[in-house]
Design a protein around this motif. Structure first.
Motif, PDB file in Angstrom:
ATOM      1  N   TYR A  62       0.787  -1.220   0.000  1.00 16.21           N
ATOM      2  CA  TYR A  62       0.000   0.000   0.000  1.00 16.21           C
ATOM      3  C   TYR A  62       0.825   1.280   0.000  1.00 16.21           C
ATOM      4  N   SER A  63       2.150   1.173  -0.022  1.00 19.68           N
ATOM      5  CA  SER A  63       2.975   2.350   0.229  1.00 19.68           C
ATOM      6  C   SER A  63       2.996   3.354  -0.922  1.00 19.68           C
ATOM      7  N   LYS A  64       2.545   2.963  -2.113  1.00 19.81           N
ATOM      8  CA  LYS A  64       2.640   3.868  -3.263  1.00 19.81           C
ATOM      9  C   LYS A  64       1.266   4.266  -3.803  1.00 19.81           C
ATOM     10  N   ILE A  65       0.276   4.301  -2.922  1.00 21.76           N
ATOM     11  CA  ILE A  65      -1.067   4.695  -3.335  1.00 21.76           C
ATOM     12  C   ILE A  65      -1.079   6.166  -3.701  1.00 21.76           C
ATOM     13  N   GLU A  66      -1.636   6.469  -4.866  1.00 19.67           N
ATOM     14  CA  GLU A  66      -1.737   7.854  -5.311  1.00 19.67           C
ATOM     15  C   GLU A  66      -3.206   8.267  -5.334  1.00 19.67           C
ATOM     16  N   LEU A  67      -3.500   9.439  -4.830  1.00 17.13           N
ATOM     17  CA  LEU A  67      -4.859   9.948  -4.790  1.00 17.13           C
ATOM     18  C   LEU A  67      -5.025  11.085  -5.787  1.00 17.13           C
ATOM     19  N   ASN A  68      -6.243  11.260  -6.255  1.00 15.26           N
ATOM     20  CA  ASN A  68      -6.568  12.401  -7.113  1.00 15.26           C
ATOM     21  C   ASN A  68      -6.867  13.574  -6.194  1.00 15.26           C
ATOM     22  N   ASN A  69      -5.868  14.376  -5.899  1.00 14.49           N
ATOM     23  CA  ASN A  69      -6.013  15.448  -4.919  1.00 14.49           C
ATOM     24  C   ASN A  69      -7.032  16.504  -5.321  1.00 14.49           C
ATOM     25  N   SER A  70      -7.352  16.571  -6.604  1.00 11.68           N
ATOM     26  CA  SER A  70      -8.325  17.566  -7.045  1.00 11.68           C
ATOM     27  C   SER A  70      -9.716  17.278  -6.498  1.00 11.68           C
ATOM     28  N   LYS A  71      -9.955  16.024  -6.051  1.00 15.62           N
ATOM     29  CA  LYS A  71     -11.269  15.646  -5.539  1.00 15.62           C
ATOM     30  C   LYS A  71     -11.368  15.787  -4.025  1.00 15.62           C
ATOM     31  N   ILE A  72     -10.277  16.088  -3.361  1.00 16.18           N
ATOM     32  CA  ILE A  72     -10.266  16.058  -1.908  1.00 16.18           C
ATOM     33  C   ILE A  72     -10.494  17.445  -1.336  1.00 16.18           C
ATOM     34  N   THR A  73     -11.513  17.563  -0.490  1.00 15.69           N
ATOM     35  CA  THR A  73     -11.818  18.834   0.142  1.00 15.69           C
ATOM     36  C   THR A  73     -10.920  19.028   1.357  1.00 15.69           C
ATOM     37  N   THR A  74     -10.259  20.177   1.443  1.00 18.16           N
ATOM     38  CA  THR A  74      -9.379  20.433   2.575  1.00 18.16           C
ATOM     39  C   THR A  74     -10.112  21.121   3.717  1.00 18.16           C
ATOM     40  N   ASN A  75     -11.210  21.839   3.403  1.00 20.11           N
ATOM     41  CA  ASN A  75     -11.966  22.527   4.443  1.00 20.11           C
ATOM     42  C   ASN A  75     -13.062  21.609   4.963  1.00 20.11           C
ATOM     43  N   TRP A  76     -12.698  20.744   5.886  1.00 17.29           N
ATOM     44  CA  TRP A  76     -13.602  19.745   6.451  1.00 17.29           C
ATOM     45  C   TRP A  76     -14.811  20.389   7.113  1.00 17.29           C
ATOM     46  N   ASN A  77     -14.626  21.526   7.755  1.00 16.19           N
ATOM     47  CA  ASN A  77     -15.696  22.163   8.517  1.00 16.19           C
ATOM     48  C   ASN A  77     -16.829  22.698   7.641  1.00 16.19           C
ATOM     49  N   GLN A  78     -16.623  22.787   6.338  1.00 18.18           N
ATOM     50  CA  GLN A  78     -17.697  23.229   5.451  1.00 18.18           C
ATOM     51  C   GLN A  78     -18.715  22.132   5.183  1.00 18.18           C
ATOM     52  N   LEU A  79     -18.355  20.897   5.504  1.00 17.67           N
ATOM     53  CA  LEU A  79     -19.265  19.778   5.278  1.00 17.67           C
ATOM     54  C   LEU A  79     -20.234  19.684   6.455  1.00 17.67           C
ATOM     55  N   THR A  80     -21.494  19.994   6.224  1.00 21.85           N
ATOM     56  CA  THR A  80     -22.474  20.024   7.314  1.00 21.85           C
ATOM     57  C   THR A  80     -23.039  18.644   7.619  1.00 21.85           C
ATOM     58  N   LYS A  81     -22.977  17.717   6.654  1.00 16.45           N
ATOM     59  CA  LYS A  81     -23.476  16.362   6.865  1.00 16.45           C
ATOM     60  C   LYS A  81     -22.302  15.419   7.106  1.00 16.45           C
ATOM     61  N   LYS A  82     -22.405  14.625   8.168  1.00 13.92           N
ATOM     62  CA  LYS A  82     -21.342  13.668   8.490  1.00 13.92           C
ATOM     63  C   LYS A  82     -21.962  12.288   8.719  1.00 13.92           C
ATOM     64  N   ILE A  83     -21.183  11.261   8.424  1.00 11.80           N
ATOM     65  CA  ILE A  83     -21.583   9.891   8.705  1.00 11.80           C
ATOM     66  C   ILE A  83     -20.378   9.157   9.280  1.00 11.80           C
ATOM     67  N   ILE A  84     -20.613   8.322  10.268  1.00  6.75           N
ATOM     68  CA  ILE A  84     -19.537   7.567  10.925  1.00  6.75           C
ATOM     69  C   ILE A  84     -19.616   6.124  10.457  1.00  6.75           C
ATOM     70  N   LEU A  85     -18.501   5.583   9.980  1.00  9.19           N
ATOM     71  CA  LEU A  85     -18.428   4.236   9.447  1.00  9.19           C
ATOM     72  C   LEU A  85     -17.401   3.444  10.244  1.00  9.19           C
ATOM     73  N   MET A  86     -17.819   2.315  10.811  1.00 10.94           N
ATOM     74  CA  MET A  86     -16.940   1.552  11.694  1.00 10.94           C
ATOM     75  C   MET A  86     -16.825   0.105  11.237  1.00 10.94           C
ATOM     76  N   GLY A  87     -15.606  -0.437  11.325  1.00  8.35           N
ATOM     77  CA  GLY A  87     -15.376  -1.836  11.000  1.00  8.35           C
ATOM     78  C   GLY A  87     -14.554  -2.513  12.067  1.00  8.35           C
ATOM     79  N   SER A  88     -14.926  -3.751  12.417  1.00  4.48           N
ATOM     80  CA  SER A  88     -14.187  -4.497  13.440  1.00  4.48           C
ATOM     81  C   SER A  88     -14.427  -5.989  13.251  1.00  4.48           C
ATOM     82  N   SER A  89     -13.584  -6.779  13.903  1.00  2.46           N
ATOM     83  CA  SER A  89     -13.711  -8.238  13.823  1.00  2.46           C
ATOM     84  C   SER A  89     -13.365  -8.830  15.182  1.00  2.46           C
ATOM     85  N   THR A  90     -12.319  -9.643  15.269  1.00  2.00           N
ATOM     86  CA  THR A  90     -11.958 -10.283  16.524  1.00  2.00           C
ATOM     87  C   THR A  90     -11.718  -9.248  17.622  1.00  2.00           C
TER      88      THR A  90
END
Length: 227
Positions: A21-49
């Protein structure tokens, strides 16, 4: 002794995760840097043992008036997730239930994917709802954290707070990559110190896309920081 053996096996299984996973590249043009402008949030959780205990620690530390819904995949066979949801509902201030087909996600409610069934999150107009799938067999786990995460990547108007906790294997890592590519994501991984098995968090951290690594007792506080 048993826990030590499991952790030793996990370390062997995940030896090459950082290389994978060390060379994963993201399309930075799609990523919002101002998190606080997002008024809707959802929490997603995953677990096992070790997940039921970790979920209890986190969910029982969240306030009843939390301003986001919570969707959870805990690796369990069919028939066990409902009793888990009922027990956590009796202990937590928030509402906890086993997810049902068509459930419209509401703030202050945690929805646990039924064992033996895949869960997707779909948007219908202004509402976000649960879709249960008994036919998809292309994932190792059922329910699958990867599938749940990937489905949530389509929620363009939502900020996603992702939590990956104790568990064997790497479920959640591919889904985390998909989420990060879609933008609007804060990712939290449970630390090795508090994990029963450090497989899933270790794999997530190996993607280099996790924002914070904290002990399980600090996860709720970290979630609330992003709301």
């Amino acid at each position: 002794m048993k826990a030590g053996i499991i952790k030793s096996l996990e370390r062997k299984k995940t030896t090459n995760l950082y290389e994978k996973y060390s060379k994963i590249e993201l399309n930075n043009s799609k990523i919002t840097t101002n998190w606080n402008q997002l008024t809707k949030k959802i929490i997603l959780m995953g677990s096992s043992t070790g997940g039921p205990s970790a979920l209890q620690t986190v969910l029982c530390s969240l306030p009843e008036n939390i301003t986001a819904p919570i969707v959870i995949v805990q690796h369990m066979p069919s028939g066990f997730t409902r009793s888990l949801a009922n027990r956590l509902n009796a202990l937590a201030d928030i509402t906890v239930k086993e997810a049902e087909e068509g459930d419209v996600l509401e703030d202050g409610t945690a929805y646990i994917a039924p064992g033996g069934c895949q869960l997707r999150i779909n948007q219908f107009g202004k509402q976000v709802a649960v879709q249960l799938d008994h036919t998809t067999t292309s994932y190792t786990h059922c329910p699958s954290v990867d599938l749940m995460f990937s489905s949530a990547s389509e929620l363009a108007e939502y900020g996603k707070i992702v939590v990956i906790m104790t568990g064997m294997g790497s479920d959640g890592s591919s889904g985390l990559i998909t989420l990060k590519r879609s933008g609007h994501v804060k990712a939290i991984a449970e630390s090795e110190e508090s994990c029963v098995v450090y497989g899933m968090p270790r794999a997530a951290i190996a993607t280099e896309l996790v924002d914070e690594v904290v002990n399980v007792e600090h996860i709720a506080k970290t979630i609330l920081k992003y709301l």
